[in-house]
Scaffold this motif. Structure first.
Motif, PDB file in Angstrom:
ATOM      1  N   ARG A   1       2.088  -6.359  -1.732  1.00  0.00           N
ATOM      2  CA  ARG A   1       3.049  -5.292  -1.965  1.00  0.00           C
ATOM      3  C   ARG A   1       2.380  -3.980  -1.604  1.00  0.00           C
ATOM      4  O   ARG A   1       1.304  -3.664  -2.111  1.00  0.00           O
ATOM      5  CB  ARG A   1       3.491  -5.291  -3.424  1.00  0.00           C
TER       6      ARG A   1
ATOM      7  N   PRO B   1       9.499   0.205   5.117  1.00  0.00           N
ATOM      8  CA  PRO B   1      10.220  -0.872   4.417  1.00  0.00           C
ATOM      9  C   PRO B   1      10.739  -1.958   5.362  1.00  0.00           C
ATOM     10  O   PRO B   1      10.795  -3.135   4.975  1.00  0.00           O
ATOM     11  CB  PRO B   1      11.362  -0.120   3.729  1.00  0.00           C
TER      12      PRO B   1
ATOM     13  N   LYS C   1       5.867  -7.030   1.175  1.00  0.00           N
ATOM     14  CA  LYS C   1       6.942  -6.171   0.663  1.00  0.00           C
ATOM     15  C   LYS C   1       6.447  -4.736   0.759  1.00  0.00           C
ATOM     16  O   LYS C   1       5.408  -4.391   0.198  1.00  0.00           O
ATOM     17  CB  LYS C   1       7.259  -6.537  -0.781  1.00  0.00           C
TER      18      LYS C   1
ATOM     19  N   GLU D   1       7.410  -0.873  -0.065  1.00  0.00           N
ATOM     20  CA  GLU D   1       8.313  -0.122  -0.910  1.00  0.00           C
ATOM     21  C   GLU D   1       8.253   1.366  -0.609  1.00  0.00           C
ATOM     22  O   GLU D   1       7.211   1.877  -0.186  1.00  0.00           O
ATOM     23  CB  GLU D   1       7.965  -0.369  -2.379  1.00  0.00           C
TER      24      GLU D   1
END
Lengths: 113, 112
Positions: free
Chosen positions: B12, B80, B109, B111
């Motif tokens: 992430r 993103p 991912k 963000e």
């Protein structure tokens, strides 16, 4: 066509039934591959065709699985007596030749209930 | 037997936070190492092929590098839309008919 086409996109079948999954490769691509992808895993090789012949079927899990490519273009993956463990996404890919990249279809999601 | 191990399993990042994905491999003679991107519900989409140690390839925010034992996919200032699963695969030089052996992928991912 512009890309590798697989039909159907989704298939739900009952345990014990027979299913056929179709792959239409990129026009002119002589090499065609079938892979199986389970959730959270990478694709696993099933079978490879060069032209009409299956050059390598070492990835087929058992004799319930069979694939054909009678005219050297469209291929059909056939699964007999389906089991719940056969549930996965079945991917088809085609290549123009060695040292080229494989282009994948969007896959057929098979669910055996 | 050819093997591919990818790490981390999931990553992430904040938008703009650069990082690298790793692909370690063992293969009986490498013909090529491939990177693919896979979005949910889609088939893998080709990114790069690397053929020999020391080779590098770039595409937008992505750069792939190769050594004799591993490959890295560097992501610079990710956005993103770079969120996806990144798959690494090897192709053996002998036998195998150009089939690909895949790793399990890194789920990225990004963000805001």
């Amino acid at each position: 066509g512009a890309g590798v086409s697989q039909t159907p996109s989704n298939k739900v079948t009952e345990k014990g039934k027979y299913v056929e999954l179709r792959c239409d490769p990129i026009s002119g691509h002589t090499a065609l591959y079938w892979y199986r992808q389970s959730l959270g895993q990478g694709p696993e090789f099933l079978i490879y065709f060069q032209g009409t012949g299956a050059a390598d079927d070492s990835g087929l899990p058992n004799d319930r699985f069979f694939a054909v490519r009678p005219e050297g273009s469209v291929s059909t993956l056939k699964i007999q007596r389906t089991e719940r463990g056969d549930s996965a996404v079945y991917l088809c890919a085609s290549m123009a030749g060695p040292n080229t990249e494989a282009f994948f279809g969007q896959g057929t999601r098979l669910t055996v209930v | 037997e050819d093997q591919v191990t990818q790490s981390p399993e999931a990553l992430r990042l904040q938008e703009g936070e650069s990082s690298s994905l790793n692909c370690s491999y063992t293969v009986s003679g490498l013909r090529g190492l491939f990177w693919y991107r896979q979005d949910p519900g889609k088939g893998p989409e080709f990114l790069f092929t690397l053929y020999s140690a020391g080779e590098e390839k770039e595409k937008e925010r992505l750069k792939a590098t190769l050594t004799k034992k591993e490959s890295f996919l560097h992501i610079t200032a990710p956005k993103p839309e770079d969120s996806a699963t990144y798959l690494c695969a090897v192709q053996a030089a002998t036998g195998g008919g150009n089939k690909l052996t895949f790793g399990t992928g890194t789920q990225l991912k990004v963000e805001l």
